[in-house]
Design a protein around this motif. Structure first.
Motif, PDB file in Angstrom:
ATOM      1  N   VAL A 191     -28.018  21.063 -44.955  1.00 46.94           N
ATOM      2  CA  VAL A 191     -28.506  20.218 -43.854  1.00 46.94           C
ATOM      3  C   VAL A 191     -28.067  20.760 -42.496  1.00 46.94           C
ATOM      4  CG1 VAL A 191     -28.569  18.052 -45.158  1.00 46.94           C
ATOM      5  CG2 VAL A 191     -26.478  18.684 -43.945  1.00 46.94           C
ATOM      6  N   TRP A 192     -28.866  20.435 -41.481  1.00 48.75           N
ATOM      7  CA  TRP A 192     -28.435  20.651 -40.101  1.00 48.75           C
ATOM      8  C   TRP A 192     -27.454  19.531 -39.758  1.00 48.75           C
ATOM      9  CZ3 TRP A 192     -28.782  24.944 -37.703  1.00 48.75           C
ATOM     10  CH2 TRP A 192     -29.905  25.767 -37.792  1.00 48.75           C
ATOM     11  N   ASP A 193     -26.187  19.849 -39.635  1.00 48.67           N
ATOM     12  CA  ASP A 193     -25.220  18.858 -39.159  1.00 48.67           C
ATOM     13  C   ASP A 193     -24.813  19.247 -37.738  1.00 48.67           C
ATOM     14  OD1 ASP A 193     -23.582  21.036 -39.535  1.00 48.67           O
ATOM     15  OD2 ASP A 193     -22.558  20.225 -41.281  1.00 48.67           O
ATOM     16  N   SER A 247     -32.567  10.639 -35.712  1.00 54.16           N
ATOM     17  CA  SER A 247     -31.404  10.932 -36.557  1.00 54.16           C
ATOM     18  C   SER A 247     -30.265   9.945 -36.369  1.00 54.16           C
ATOM     19  CB  SER A 247     -30.877  12.346 -36.270  1.00 54.16           C
ATOM     20  OG  SER A 247     -31.840  13.315 -36.610  1.00 54.16           O
ATOM     21  N   LEU A 277     -31.126  16.198 -37.421  1.00 52.12           N
ATOM     22  CA  LEU A 277     -29.805  16.096 -38.056  1.00 52.12           C
ATOM     23  C   LEU A 277     -29.947  15.470 -39.444  1.00 52.12           C
ATOM     24  CD1 LEU A 277     -28.050  15.040 -34.800  1.00 52.12           C
ATOM     25  CD2 LEU A 277     -27.540  17.126 -36.078  1.00 52.12           C
ATOM     26  N   GLY A 278     -29.448  16.163 -40.420  1.00 53.78           N
ATOM     27  CA  GLY A 278     -29.585  15.721 -41.788  1.00 53.78           C
ATOM     28  C   GLY A 278     -30.769  16.380 -42.498  1.00 53.78           C
ATOM     29  N   ARG A 279     -31.550  17.126 -41.729  1.00 56.77           N
ATOM     30  CA  ARG A 279     -32.715  17.795 -42.298  1.00 56.77           C
ATOM     31  C   ARG A 279     -32.312  19.173 -42.830  1.00 56.77           C
ATOM     32  NH1 ARG A 279     -37.700  18.307 -38.114  1.00 56.77           N
ATOM     33  NH2 ARG A 279     -37.395  20.566 -38.128  1.00 56.77           N
ATOM     34  N   LYS A 280     -33.063  19.641 -43.822  1.00 57.73           N
ATOM     35  CA  LYS A 280     -32.771  20.967 -44.375  1.00 57.73           C
ATOM     36  C   LYS A 280     -33.243  22.053 -43.407  1.00 57.73           C
ATOM     37  CE  LYS A 280     -34.043  23.813 -48.382  1.00 57.73           C
ATOM     38  NZ  LYS A 280     -32.723  24.310 -48.770  1.00 57.73           N
ATOM     39  N   ARG A 305     -29.867  13.431 -31.609  1.00 59.26           N
ATOM     40  CA  ARG A 305     -29.543  12.408 -32.602  1.00 59.26           C
ATOM     41  C   ARG A 305     -30.361  11.142 -32.363  1.00 59.26           C
ATOM     42  NH1 ARG A 305     -26.009   8.258 -33.223  1.00 59.26           N
ATOM     43  NH2 ARG A 305     -25.445   7.843 -35.390  1.00 59.26           N
ATOM     44  N   PHE A 362     -27.825   9.495 -39.097  1.00 58.29           N
ATOM     45  CA  PHE A 362     -26.854  10.555 -39.422  1.00 58.29           C
ATOM     46  C   PHE A 362     -25.513  10.156 -38.812  1.00 58.29           C
ATOM     47  CE2 PHE A 362     -24.973  14.839 -39.198  1.00 58.29           C
ATOM     48  CZ  PHE A 362     -25.227  15.259 -40.497  1.00 58.29           C
TER      49      PHE A 362
END
Ligand code: HEC
Length: 229
Positions: free
Chosen positions: A127-129, A172, A102-105, A168, A175
């Protein structure tokens, strides 16, 4: 042989070349016209809408994540382990390591050879949300056509929510979880109750799994649709 013969041959080659170019111009025009007539994917969109039965209301992450069942999410992750590790610095397998997802491209983990489709997705979606993981994991190959993640998908909403809560915890936790806003989650389906009145527990979902309060209950007692954002 003589220069003259060479010139003749060269001239003939040139003429043929020009003829081919000309043909392509003409037929290219024809193809262009055919292409516009009927986009092939229209059918699939319709099918998706009709088999989806009740349109799914996106979860209100601020409501569902704090109460999600992380242990159950870890159990769901067993389905991913054939291809993914989720430990810090874990190796890439058939799929990329998912630590800190989470938060990563999207398509951005070092050392993994992504499909062009995933790389392209990363170009549009920085980003992956929560929302995008949720949609992708539901039906990967429908959501990102051409992805090489050959996984059928998790149809159950609570499984995906628990899984995301678990992921998460795997790198993460930084995030952020947004503030609860149950009214916004309920709004697209039924119209929403005033924000301050709609506590998760107020929704009439007797017997519903404790892990999916507001999001699984589009039947929030309705007023008019006012969706503060
Ligand atoms: C059969 C193997 C396989 C299984 C099972 C699988 N994946 Fe994947 N996954 C992949 C591959 C391969 C990719 C790379 C996709 C691409 O490049 O198009 C991927 C990519 C991803 C990505 C994008 C990662 C990034 O760095 O952008 C996420 C998120 C993901 N998978 C989550 C999951 C989850 C969650 C599960 C379990 C519910 C799962 N996957 C199950 C093979 C798999």
């Amino acid at each position: 042989m003589s220069d003259l013969t060479f010139n003749k041959v060269a001239g003939a080659v040139l003429a043929v070349g020009l003829a081919i170019v000309g043909l392509r111009e003409v037929s290219g025009g024809l193809f262009d016209q055919q292409k516009v007539e009927k986009p092939g994917y229209m059918v699939e969109v319709v099918e998706e809408a009709s088999t989806g039965a009740v349109a799914e209301v996106p979860p209100d992450w601020g409501t569902v994540l704090p109460t999600a069942d992380v242990k159950a999410g870890e159990a769901v992750f067993a389905k991913c382990k054939a291809c993914h590790t989720d430990s810090s610095g874990g190796p890439n397998g058939i799929g990329p390591n998912l630590w800190g997802l989470l938060g990563r491209k999207p398509g951005g983990h070092a050392g993994f050879a992504y499909s062009p489709a995933m790389t392209e997705f990363g170009g549009k979606q920085p980003v992956w949300d929560y929302e995008h993981v949720y949609e992708f994991v539901k039906a990967p190959q429908k959501y990102i056509g051409g992805t090489k993640m050959t996984f059928v998908g998790l149809k159950k909403q609570d499984e995906r929510i628990n899984l995301i809560a678990y992921l998460r915890t795997q790198g993460s936790t930084g995030f952020a979880i947004p503030a609860p806003n149950p009214a916004a989650a309920a709004a697209p389906a039924e119209g929403a109750a005033p924000a301050e009145g709609a506590a998760p527990g107020a929704a009439p979902t007797a017997g519903a799994p404790t892990t999916v309060p507001a999001a699984a209950a589009p039947a929030t007692p309705g007023g008019t649709a006012a969706a503060p954002h």
